[in-house]
Design an enzyme around this catalytic site. Structure first.
Site, mmCIF file in Angstrom:
data_model
loop_
_atom_site.group_PDB
_atom_site.id
_atom_site.type_symbol
_atom_site.label_atom_id
_atom_site.label_comp_id
_atom_site.label_asym_id
_atom_site.label_seq_id
_atom_site.Cartn_x
_atom_site.Cartn_y
_atom_site.Cartn_z
ATOM 1 N N LYS A 177 101.642 -53.835 86.811
ATOM 2 C CA LYS A 177 101.293 -53.027 85.446
ATOM 3 C C LYS A 177 101.044 -54.343 84.233
ATOM 4 C CE LYS A 177 102.999 -48.456 85.036
ATOM 5 N NZ LYS A 177 102.568 -48.444 87.352
ATOM 6 N N ASP A 191 97.210 -50.869 87.497
ATOM 7 C CA ASP A 191 97.538 -49.546 86.437
ATOM 8 C C ASP A 191 96.888 -49.534 84.869
ATOM 9 O OD1 ASP A 191 98.594 -48.687 89.203
ATOM 10 O OD2 ASP A 191 100.174 -49.073 88.903
ATOM 11 N N MET A 192 96.654 -48.170 84.740
ATOM 12 C CA MET A 192 96.429 -47.862 83.576
ATOM 13 C C MET A 192 98.544 -47.161 82.215
ATOM 14 S SD MET A 192 94.837 -48.452 80.101
ATOM 15 C CE MET A 192 93.505 -48.785 80.882
ATOM 16 N N GLN A 250 91.954 -42.488 82.407
ATOM 17 C CA GLN A 250 92.228 -41.306 82.504
ATOM 18 C C GLN A 250 92.289 -40.359 81.563
ATOM 19 O OE1 GLN A 250 95.522 -43.366 79.843
ATOM 20 N NE2 GLN A 250 97.120 -43.920 81.824
ATOM 21 N N ARG A 279 89.720 -47.160 88.959
ATOM 22 C CA ARG A 279 90.516 -45.773 89.738
ATOM 23 C C ARG A 279 90.303 -44.466 88.638
ATOM 24 N NH1 ARG A 279 96.212 -46.877 89.413
ATOM 25 N NH2 ARG A 279 96.222 -47.896 91.714
ATOM 26 N N THR A 329 93.338 -37.966 92.699
ATOM 27 C CA THR A 329 94.353 -36.858 92.407
ATOM 28 C C THR A 329 94.931 -36.355 93.742
ATOM 29 O OG1 THR A 329 93.770 -34.914 91.640
ATOM 30 C CG2 THR A 329 91.835 -35.862 92.502
ATOM 31 N N HIS A 330 95.991 -35.435 93.815
ATOM 32 C CA HIS A 330 96.468 -34.125 94.360
ATOM 33 C C HIS A 330 95.469 -33.269 93.771
ATOM 34 C CE1 HIS A 330 99.076 -37.396 93.895
ATOM 35 N NE2 HIS A 330 99.397 -37.756 94.657
ATOM 36 N N ARG A 372 108.238 -39.723 86.054
ATOM 37 C CA ARG A 372 106.825 -39.387 85.437
ATOM 38 C C ARG A 372 106.414 -38.514 86.688
ATOM 39 N NH1 ARG A 372 106.120 -44.694 83.643
ATOM 40 N NH2 ARG A 372 105.298 -45.126 85.684
ATOM 41 N N ARG A 373 107.047 -38.291 88.570
ATOM 42 C CA ARG A 373 106.893 -38.101 89.028
ATOM 43 C C ARG A 373 107.538 -36.635 89.269
ATOM 44 N NH1 ARG A 373 104.589 -41.871 89.422
ATOM 45 N NH2 ARG A 373 102.788 -40.949 88.333
HETATM 46 C C1 LIG Z 1 96.986 -43.586 92.843
HETATM 47 C C2 LIG Z 1 97.222 -43.084 92.102
HETATM 48 C C3 LIG Z 1 97.835 -43.749 90.856
HETATM 49 C C4 LIG Z 1 97.471 -43.536 89.604
HETATM 50 N N1 LIG Z 1 97.908 -44.309 88.757
HETATM 51 C C5 LIG Z 1 98.372 -43.866 87.326
HETATM 52 C C6 LIG Z 1 98.035 -45.303 86.639
HETATM 53 O O1 LIG Z 1 97.569 -46.014 86.617
HETATM 54 N N2 LIG Z 1 98.245 -44.700 85.359
HETATM 55 C C7 LIG Z 1 98.381 -43.239 85.188
HETATM 56 O O2 LIG Z 1 98.992 -42.916 83.122
HETATM 57 N N3 LIG Z 1 98.394 -42.767 85.676
HETATM 58 C C8 LIG Z 1 98.483 -42.744 87.582
HETATM 59 N N4 LIG Z 1 98.870 -41.481 88.361
HETATM 60 C C9 LIG Z 1 99.540 -40.444 88.105
HETATM 61 C C10 LIG Z 1 98.151 -39.475 87.330
HETATM 62 O O3 LIG Z 1 97.887 -39.619 86.102
HETATM 63 C C11 LIG Z 1 98.457 -38.200 87.069
HETATM 64 O O4 LIG Z 1 100.057 -38.110 86.589
HETATM 65 C C12 LIG Z 1 98.762 -37.223 88.552
HETATM 66 O O5 LIG Z 1 97.987 -37.914 89.957
HETATM 67 C C13 LIG Z 1 99.789 -35.595 88.955
HETATM 68 O O6 LIG Z 1 97.445 -35.951 88.456
HETATM 69 P P1 LIG Z 1 96.779 -34.487 90.139
HETATM 70 O O7 LIG Z 1 95.242 -35.578 89.964
HETATM 71 O O8 LIG Z 1 97.693 -34.989 91.787
HETATM 72 O O9 LIG Z 1 97.251 -33.389 89.431
HETATM 73 P P2 LIG Z 1 98.416 -32.594 88.668
HETATM 74 O O10 LIG Z 1 97.360 -30.901 87.914
HETATM 75 O O11 LIG Z 1 99.713 -32.876 88.608
HETATM 76 O O12 LIG Z 1 98.531 -31.868 90.391
HETATM 77 C C14 LIG Z 1 97.742 -31.224 91.316
HETATM 78 C C15 LIG Z 1 98.520 -30.748 92.342
HETATM 79 O O13 LIG Z 1 98.947 -31.896 93.232
HETATM 80 C C16 LIG Z 1 100.494 -31.955 93.076
HETATM 81 N N5 LIG Z 1 101.089 -33.095 92.972
HETATM 82 C C17 LIG Z 1 100.995 -33.205 91.359
HETATM 83 N N6 LIG Z 1 101.817 -33.894 91.841
HETATM 84 C C18 LIG Z 1 102.491 -34.112 92.285
HETATM 85 C C19 LIG Z 1 104.214 -34.212 92.473
HETATM 86 N N7 LIG Z 1 104.934 -35.239 91.589
HETATM 87 N N8 LIG Z 1 104.843 -34.498 93.366
HETATM 88 C C20 LIG Z 1 104.529 -33.043 94.114
HETATM 89 N N9 LIG Z 1 103.279 -32.442 94.217
HETATM 90 C C21 LIG Z 1 102.744 -32.855 93.545
HETATM 91 C C22 LIG Z 1 100.784 -30.707 93.225
HETATM 92 O O14 LIG Z 1 100.856 -29.498 94.432
HETATM 93 C C23 LIG Z 1 100.069 -29.723 92.214
HETATM 94 O O15 LIG Z 1 99.711 -28.465 91.631
HETATM 95 C C24 LIG Z 1 98.043 -41.779 89.390
HETATM 96 C C25 LIG Z 1 98.234 -41.167 90.720
HETATM 97 C C26 LIG Z 1 97.443 -41.526 92.093
HETATM 98 C C27 LIG Z 1 96.985 -40.680 92.897
#
Ligand SMILES: Cc1cc2nc3c(=O)[nH]c(=O)nc-3n(C[C@H](O)[C@H](O)[C@H](O)COP(=O)(O)OP(=O)(O)OC[C@H]3O[C@@H](n4cnc5c(N)ncnc54)[C@H](O)[C@@H]3O)c2cc1C
Length: 304
Positions: free
Chosen positions: A96, A130-131, A159, A180, A222-223, A284-285
């Protein structure tokens, strides 16, 4: 509302002290952060590599308070690149800019970023910036572009929740910058960001469809199974091979999905954070998933 509250709480020093000094919550954080030291992170990285995933190592820490803090963070990243090379890990680095002093001295920050990117380049490796929250969006894009122009192996993060992102994505692609794509993790006002999750998701898919055919190697972070399915379907329709992009997920989140994608031949990078400053990242998680919060509250109650 809960998400906003948790994101605000991530900035509370009092709560940080309470949470980080408590055994059960420290143990819970280990689900997302394998440890405080580089050695802990390398153990995690070796294990993640062994199961066929790529890694991005992130030394936690945001908003350093002086130039020495920024220089220490930069020196730590140099060491991370040295150790990745020594141990022949398949890993890069995420960092960052506020950790490199962006808020204190933009020139120092750019100089330190350039040094880290040069070190990465000497190993044919890569730095991902990272953003952070929206006050940093433009400054991050500008600095990454400047360092890239000097030949640096550096990319950044976009984002999907910000209205401006489509234009930024097009500009960064024109600058041959690797991106990313994520949804966005900070609290942003409706004047600049989609308040509704369904709109963020729609924009995510729209942006993914701009990124994948660009001929550059991007990360789809994304997850969300719907985002992943849409990406797979679009790539298949467009004849974009599984080696032309990567999925990215966070350490400790949806490891089942991570493994499934690797088994199916996709590239999956796991973002491994480490370091003593894990509190804002951890909060944030929690903000992303209420089930995590319940688990956390139960561990605080069982402590008292
Ligand atoms: C590799 C990586 C790098 C990232 N870098 C940045 C960045 O530089 N700047 C930034 O603003 N954000 C960053 N993020 C965070 C991102 O913006 C989201 O806040 C985060 O990934 C949750 O969004 P999602 O796409 O997983 O979907 P969501 O709609 O939030 O989640 C979809 C599903 O994923 C699972 N899930 C998601 N989060 C969690 C959690 N915390 N614990 C357990 N299960 C979960 C759940 O099953 C959920 O239903 C990053 C994420 C990843 C994966």
């Amino acid at each position: 509302m809960l998400r906003s509250l948790l994101i605000r709480m991530s900035e509370s020093k009092g709560l940080e002290h309470l949470v980080t000094s408590t055994g059960p919550t420290r143990r819970m954080a280990q689900r997302f952060v394998p440890g405080a030291s580089l050695e802990d992170a390398l153990v995690g990285a070796r294990e993640v590599n062994r199961t066929g995933h790529l890694v991005s190592l992130d030394l936690l820490g945001e908003n350093v308070v002086d130039g020495d803090g920024a220089r220490r963070a930069a020196a730590a990243y140099m060491e991370v690149f040295d150790r990745i090379a020594e141990e022949k890990l398949d890993a890069n680095v995420s960092l960052k800019l506020t950790q490199l002093g962006l808020d204190l001295d933009a020139n120092l920050c750019e100089q330190l970023l350039t040094e880290i990117v040069d070190r990465a380049g000497s190993f044919q490796n890569f730095v991902r910036v990272d953003m952070e929250g929206s006050p940093y969006t433009q400054r991050t894009i500008d600095m990454v572009k400047r360092v890239r122009v000097k030949g640096g192996s550096v990319g950044t993060v976009m984002q999907a929740y910000l209205y401006r992102t489509e234009q930024d994505v097009r500009d960064l692609i024109a600058a041959a910058c690797r991106i990313r794509l994520c949804k966005g993790a900070y609290k942003e006002p409706p004047e600049i960001a989609y308040p509704k999750k369904s709109d963020v998701d729609d924009n995510y898919i729209k942006l993914m469809k701009i990124l994948l055919p660009s001929g550059l190697y991007h990360g789809i972070a994304t997850h969300d199974p719907h985002m992943i399915a849409a990406t797979r379907q679009f790539a298949a329709e467009q004849g974009i091979g599984a080696d032309q992009f990567e999925f990215q997920m966070l350490y400790g989140i949806r490891t089942d999905l991570q493994q499934m994608l690797v088994k199916e031949g996709y590239r999956v990078r796991v973002y491994i954070p480490f370091g003593a400053d894990w509190f804002p990242y951890f909060m944030r998680r929690l903000a992303e998933r209420p089930a995590n919060l319940m688990f956390f509250v139960r561990s605080l109650i069982s402590r008292s």
